[in-house]
Design an enzyme around this catalytic site. Sequence first.
Site, mmCIF file in Angstrom:
data_model
loop_
_atom_site.group_PDB
_atom_site.id
_atom_site.type_symbol
_atom_site.label_atom_id
_atom_site.label_comp_id
_atom_site.label_asym_id
_atom_site.label_seq_id
_atom_site.Cartn_x
_atom_site.Cartn_y
_atom_site.Cartn_z
ATOM 1 N N ASP A 139 9.011 -5.053 -40.144
ATOM 2 C CA ASP A 139 10.004 -5.120 -39.082
ATOM 3 C C ASP A 139 10.154 -3.792 -38.348
ATOM 4 O OD1 ASP A 139 10.508 -7.714 -39.935
ATOM 5 O OD2 ASP A 139 12.145 -7.109 -41.259
ATOM 6 N N MET A 140 10.671 -3.872 -37.132
ATOM 7 C CA MET A 140 10.837 -2.688 -36.291
ATOM 8 C C MET A 140 11.623 -1.590 -37.002
ATOM 9 S SD MET A 140 12.516 -2.393 -32.465
ATOM 10 C CE MET A 140 14.196 -2.788 -32.987
#
Length: 301
Positions: A139-140
């Site tokens: 994830d970011m």
Amino acid sequence: MDEFRFQITEEMEDERIDKCMSMLIDSLSRSYIQKLIKENAVFVNGKAVKGSYRVNADDEVFFCLPEAVEPDIRPENIPLDILYEDKDVIVVNKPKGMVVHPAAGHYSGTLVNALLYHCGDSLSGINGCMRPGIVHRIDMDTTGSLIVCKNDKSHACIAKQLKDHTITRRYWAICHGVLKEEEGVINKPIGRHVTDRKRMAVNDKGKPAITHYKVLTRFEKYTLVECKLETGRTHQIRVHMASIGHPILGDEVYSNQKSPYKLQGQSLHAKILGFMHPTTDEYIETDAPLPAYFAHLLTIL
């Protein structure tokens, strides 16, 4: 141009048209569907409708998807924290806030932009021009180890290891609450949330998902745990830890507990990554140093 046509059933009656479409078509986000509706591209019984339209049983819905235009993904001179590299693979320590590959709204500043600058044409093409070299994602706002493949042979080999669950992936996470057990296994299937299609959830109709966890350090109100992935579902650790009442500190999606610290998303770090090298068959393991914010949090706690 792709065409979609379907009929509304009695079970969906009185739902908003955008919600109804997002439930029926997993491949389209609700925001994209709303954009199509605003552009008068969605028709019910032959007439363009607004987003507020509520469907009736037997309504005929029709719309077309415009031809996709591939954006020009450019190399960018963004520094990389390289943990391991040779002619076949590269393992990087991804920083917080960096998107792995270009997508709507993120065509620059991604890990792929940085990799194109660093590796040039030496990236696998199996996942297309938008995701060169990318065989898995994090994830970011999750930091840590990510393996990238430089050729298609390596990509196929690493992808098979991921599918066979033979790659070692151990994450460190700071969770709300004090876990009583020293270690445990969370074996709960994960699928799309039934009402919010952008979120994942424990779902009986989802795919099998298994997370092994063990306590590293207990604090007054939090616990540092190591989570080992047996499977690799989207948001798996975040969903699983929340499901046992210990969401990850800073997680704005899967936790309803406020963080007293100024954080950018979840306190989750992909620390250990181990794999069999696609050419030498040697076991390679990398250990990504904790990001500064994570180490500082541990000091405060």
